[in-house]
Design an enzyme around this catalytic site. Structure first.
Site, PDB file in Angstrom:
ATOM      1  N   HIS A  49      -5.123   9.475   0.684  1.00  0.00           N
ATOM      2  CA  HIS A  49      -5.140   8.588   1.852  1.00  0.00           C
ATOM      3  C   HIS A  49      -5.938   9.171   3.024  1.00  0.00           C
ATOM      4  CE1 HIS A  49      -3.705   5.625   4.794  1.00  0.00           C
ATOM      5  NE2 HIS A  49      -3.230   4.921   3.767  1.00  0.00           N
ATOM      6  N   HIS A  99      -6.006   3.183  -4.086  1.00  0.00           N
ATOM      7  CA  HIS A  99      -5.927   3.379  -2.627  1.00  0.00           C
ATOM      8  C   HIS A  99      -6.284   4.816  -2.252  1.00  0.00           C
ATOM      9  CE1 HIS A  99      -5.003   1.981   1.326  1.00  0.00           C
ATOM     10  NE2 HIS A  99      -3.854   2.628   1.474  1.00  0.00           N
ATOM     11  N   ASP A 117       0.815  -1.218   0.000  1.00  0.00           N
ATOM     12  CA  ASP A 117       0.000   0.000   0.000  1.00  0.00           C
ATOM     13  C   ASP A 117       0.847   1.266   0.000  1.00  0.00           C
ATOM     14  OD1 ASP A 117      -2.116  -1.720   0.230  1.00  0.00           O
ATOM     15  OD2 ASP A 117      -2.964  -0.809   2.037  1.00  0.00           O
ATOM     16  N   ASP A 118       0.201   2.355  -0.444  1.00  0.00           N
ATOM     17  CA  ASP A 118       0.642   3.741  -0.261  1.00  0.00           C
ATOM     18  C   ASP A 118       1.637   4.246  -1.310  1.00  0.00           C
ATOM     19  OD1 ASP A 118      -0.927   3.566   1.950  1.00  0.00           O
ATOM     20  OD2 ASP A 118       0.653   3.921   3.426  1.00  0.00           O
ATOM     21  N   HIS A 142       3.602  -2.368   3.196  1.00  0.00           N
ATOM     22  CA  HIS A 142       3.634  -1.016   2.637  1.00  0.00           C
ATOM     23  C   HIS A 142       4.967  -0.784   1.925  1.00  0.00           C
ATOM     24  CE1 HIS A 142       0.623  -0.839   5.848  1.00  0.00           C
ATOM     25  NE2 HIS A 142       0.079   0.165   5.190  1.00  0.00           N
TER      26      HIS A 142
END
Length: 271
Positions: A148, A144, A93-94, A238
């Site tokens: 965020h 995503h 993620d991210d 991540h």
């Protein structure tokens, strides 16, 4: 973005049935990225020791209308994938992050493994060569959100903007809109399920949380993956959002161990 949202909403809604199957990557060679991507995959850069500060871009003021998805709409995300045999799914993620993501891609390529990358739109927009490399290496590119945020605190228009802008930039870079999305912090609500479905995306959560974002130590990350390993498991890690050197090192340790134990590392496909 209005064009993409309306087209996806009209054509894909949540009423369409989805079948999950494991992607068979055996014998499928990686396509070599274009020259800019090769540069990104060159000699390893020094891993960053300071957190990356990014989620600062404001959402656009003018958000397009979306067409509500017809029922049935999912009320829970996928947390574990059934019927994929002795296989697991690795997710990151991210990102993409120019310092950490290339190391993760190098490790995955070394072991001929595919994974899922849930990208933040503003990171994708700032690192387009990396997005292309992720896609060209055969990994699944997911949504995503753009900045965020905690989507449960957003209005419908805000969620539409966050997801829509991200799908738009991913489609612009890779040539295809994302088919999967993950809510930041794993915080879902009815609005996010409906709007994601209207954009043609399925919600993906996770089974095993490595907690790598807490920087617990490489040994701790490896231990969590090894303890949670099981058929159908989805692992959360991540590749951006902070110091991810431990995540990079941990992947290099647990991935060959999982393969030695007979696990296939795969990605879900929609039919």
């Amino acid at each position: 973005m209005r064009r993409t949202l309306l087209r996806l909403a009209a054509g894909l809604g949540a009423a369409s049935l989805v079948r999950l199957v494991a992607a068979d990557t055996a014998g499928t060679p990686f396509r070599r990225p274009a020259a800019p991507s090769d540069a990104a995959a060159g000699p390893p850069a020094a891993l960053r020791t300071k957190p990356l500060s990014y989620r600062l871009s404001p959402m656009t003021a003018n958000t397009p209308h979306y067409r509500p998805a017809a029922p049935p709409v999912r009320t829970r995300p996928f947390e574990k994938l059934p019927d994929i045999g002795h296989a697991m799914v690795l997710t990151f993620d991210d990102g993409p992050d120019p310092l950490y993501t290339p190391h993760i891609l190098d490790t995955l390529r070394k072991h001929d493994v595919r994974a899922m990358f849930f990208l933040c739109g503003e990171m994708a927009n700032d690192n387009q060569d990396l997005v292309r490399r992720i896609s060209e290496d055969g990994h699944t590119v997911g949504n995503h959100s753009w900045t965020h945020p905690l989507v449960t605190k957003l209005s419908r228009a805000g969620i539409t903007d966050e997801l829509g802008r991200t799908s738009e930039v991913i489609e612009k870079i890779t040539g295809a809109p994302p088919l999967w999305y993950r809510a930041p912090y794993g915080a879902w609500n009815r609005n996010s399920f409906e709007i994601g479905a209207a954009m043609g995306m399925e919600p993906m959560a996770w089974t095993v949380d490595t907690l790598d974002w807490t920087v617990p130590g490489t040994d701790s990350i490896v231990h969590r993956v090894r303890e949670g390993a099981a058929p159908g498991v989805v692992v959360l890690s991540h590749d951006a959002g902070g110091n991810r050197s431990q995540s990079v090192a941990a992947l290099g340790r647990y991935l060959p161990e999982l393969l030695d134990e007979g696990y296939r590392l795969t990605v879900p496909q929609r039919r």
